[in-house]
Design a protein around this motif. Sequence first.
Motif, PDB file in Angstrom:
ATOM      1  N   PHE A   3       1.354  -3.191  -6.540  1.00  0.00           N
ATOM      2  CA  PHE A   3       0.567  -2.582  -7.718  1.00  0.00           C
ATOM      3  C   PHE A   3       0.157  -0.923  -7.348  1.00  0.00           C
ATOM      4  CE2 PHE A   3      -0.136  -6.921  -7.629  1.00  0.00           C
ATOM      5  CZ  PHE A   3       0.324  -7.103  -9.326  1.00  0.00           C
ATOM      6  N   CYS A   4       0.511  -0.105  -7.775  1.00  0.00           N
ATOM      7  CA  CYS A   4      -0.292   0.976  -7.927  1.00  0.00           C
ATOM      8  C   CYS A   4      -0.902   1.712  -9.008  1.00  0.00           C
ATOM      9  CB  CYS A   4       1.075   1.981  -8.060  1.00  0.00           C
ATOM     10  SG  CYS A   4       2.342   1.752  -6.091  1.00  0.00           S
ATOM     11  N   LYS A   5      -1.747   2.777  -9.017  1.00  0.00           N
ATOM     12  CA  LYS A   5      -2.479   2.923 -10.016  1.00  0.00           C
ATOM     13  C   LYS A   5      -2.056   4.352 -10.575  1.00  0.00           C
ATOM     14  CE  LYS A   5      -6.751   1.590  -8.469  1.00  0.00           C
ATOM     15  NZ  LYS A   5      -8.282   2.148  -6.879  1.00  0.00           N
ATOM     16  N   SER A   6      -1.103   5.062 -10.521  1.00  0.00           N
ATOM     17  CA  SER A   6      -0.114   5.627 -10.779  1.00  0.00           C
ATOM     18  C   SER A   6       1.581   5.463 -10.980  1.00  0.00           C
ATOM     19  CB  SER A   6      -0.941   7.175 -11.145  1.00  0.00           C
ATOM     20  OG  SER A   6      -0.382   7.584  -9.631  1.00  0.00           O
ATOM     21  N   ILE A   7       2.877   6.493 -10.967  1.00  0.00           N
ATOM     22  CA  ILE A   7       3.608   6.365 -10.435  1.00  0.00           C
ATOM     23  C   ILE A   7       3.715   7.312  -9.474  1.00  0.00           C
ATOM     24  CG2 ILE A   7       5.846   5.581 -10.644  1.00  0.00           C
ATOM     25  CD1 ILE A   7       3.631   3.364 -10.650  1.00  0.00           C
ATOM     26  N   CYS A   8       4.568   7.976  -8.335  1.00  0.00           N
ATOM     27  CA  CYS A   8       4.799   8.735  -7.692  1.00  0.00           C
ATOM     28  C   CYS A   8       6.278   9.523  -8.447  1.00  0.00           C
ATOM     29  CB  CYS A   8       4.690   8.944  -6.131  1.00  0.00           C
ATOM     30  SG  CYS A   8       3.177   8.303  -5.643  1.00  0.00           S
ATOM     31  N   SER A   9       6.684  11.361  -8.368  1.00  0.00           N
ATOM     32  CA  SER A   9       7.660  11.344  -9.339  1.00  0.00           C
ATOM     33  C   SER A   9       9.152  10.733  -8.137  1.00  0.00           C
ATOM     34  CB  SER A   9       7.677  12.449  -9.716  1.00  0.00           C
ATOM     35  OG  SER A   9       7.895  13.378  -7.969  1.00  0.00           O
ATOM     36  N   TYR A  10       9.058  10.606  -7.408  1.00  0.00           N
ATOM     37  CA  TYR A  10      10.112  10.358  -6.253  1.00  0.00           C
ATOM     38  C   TYR A  10      10.212   8.657  -5.394  1.00  0.00           C
ATOM     39  CZ  TYR A  10       6.491   9.911  -3.163  1.00  0.00           C
ATOM     40  OH  TYR A  10       5.529  10.152  -2.952  1.00  0.00           O
ATOM     41  N   CYS A  11       9.485   7.885  -5.969  1.00  0.00           N
ATOM     42  CA  CYS A  11       9.104   7.314  -6.108  1.00  0.00           C
ATOM     43  C   CYS A  11      10.650   5.928  -6.153  1.00  0.00           C
ATOM     44  CB  CYS A  11       7.997   6.135  -6.085  1.00  0.00           C
ATOM     45  SG  CYS A  11       7.260   4.457  -5.404  1.00  0.00           S
ATOM     46  N   ASP A  12      10.646   4.893  -5.504  1.00  0.00           N
ATOM     47  CA  ASP A  12      11.941   4.290  -5.340  1.00  0.00           C
ATOM     48  C   ASP A  12      11.614   2.101  -4.795  1.00  0.00           C
ATOM     49  OD1 ASP A  12      14.623   3.153  -6.189  1.00  0.00           O
ATOM     50  OD2 ASP A  12      15.349   3.644  -4.326  1.00  0.00           O
TER      51      ASP A  12
END
Length: 358
Positions: A10-19
Amino acid sequence: MERVYIHIPFCKSICSYCDFCKVLYYGSWVTQYLNKLALEIVDKYQGEVIKTLYIGGGTPSALDIKNLKYLMEIIKILNLSNDVEFTFECNINDINEEMLLILKENRVNRLSIGIESFDKKKLEFMEREADFKKTKEIINLCRKLGFKNINVDLIYGIPKETERVLKSDLDKILKLDVEHISTYSLIVEDHTKISKIIPIDEDLDARFYEIIVKKLTSKGFKHYEVSNFCKDGYESKHNLGYWNNEEYYGFGLGASGYIGNIRYTNTRNLSKYLKGEFNETEEILSKEDVMSNELMLGFRKLNGINLQEFYNKYQVNLQEVFKIDEALKNKDLIYKDGYLFINPKKIYVMNEILIHII
Ligand code: SF4
């Protein structure tokens, strides 16, 4: 089996580069997820004494207090050794006294904090937040509560990043006075928000790497793995297990494990995981596969592979299995005191060297 990895997606927001394997935080999924995680652990774990435990993500620190306590109850299924290295990944904005006390009570003794950068433009590009002053205060709080082993992550190679920006990030990270620093060059992955951008030039990437190595080693950090630096005695024991090609359990969404000659990967589909359909793929490795992995992983360490240990493990000499003569002649590889390792001056091009050898 002495190592366990647990994935909290779980993440509270999603980073642009995240795979990575992650899902946007949604409160009512979390307890269900932890219920299934407990089942998976009970199902697979054979009761061994665990020497390293790593809870990563996603963002494990995104859990609220109730679920964090529940996760720590689940961990009690595992038989942790007295000197266990227990790492917990955190987002700096989630850290507070209450959560740190819970971690401390439950034997977490290593924090890994994903800072990535303090530069406004880099952060905007990555869709992340970080503030130097606040980070310093939080790290002081961690120290006050007795955390003596802290890692921070740094990302470099963001489009338009300059040497000045990288050096400023390094200076600030050094001011945090942590024990361990992991550095990653930005990788542009498909299916991410930045999949269409053009990565920075390879020569610039190599120059950035050179700056990082020079700066951190000049400040007393040991460069012990391609991307990792530590103060004396603070190598990540858990990650060394991976680079030594040792077995480990992987529990949770998208987690991988390596047991016997089998590498397995769990499903990345949360609905399937919540139905208890954990495993997605299983690969049976031949002895040749295992030895190739040993080489690819082992050469990531700056001190490389101990030839006697390789022989003890596989009953064959490494130099009989792999073509290393030419690499030794070219000084791509160096042999010293029983260890074979990549020439530190060529570590940046280790993948090309490995292709020739394997
Ligand atoms: S916090 Fe980590 S796992 Fe979550 S989206 Fe960002 S990079 Fe991905």
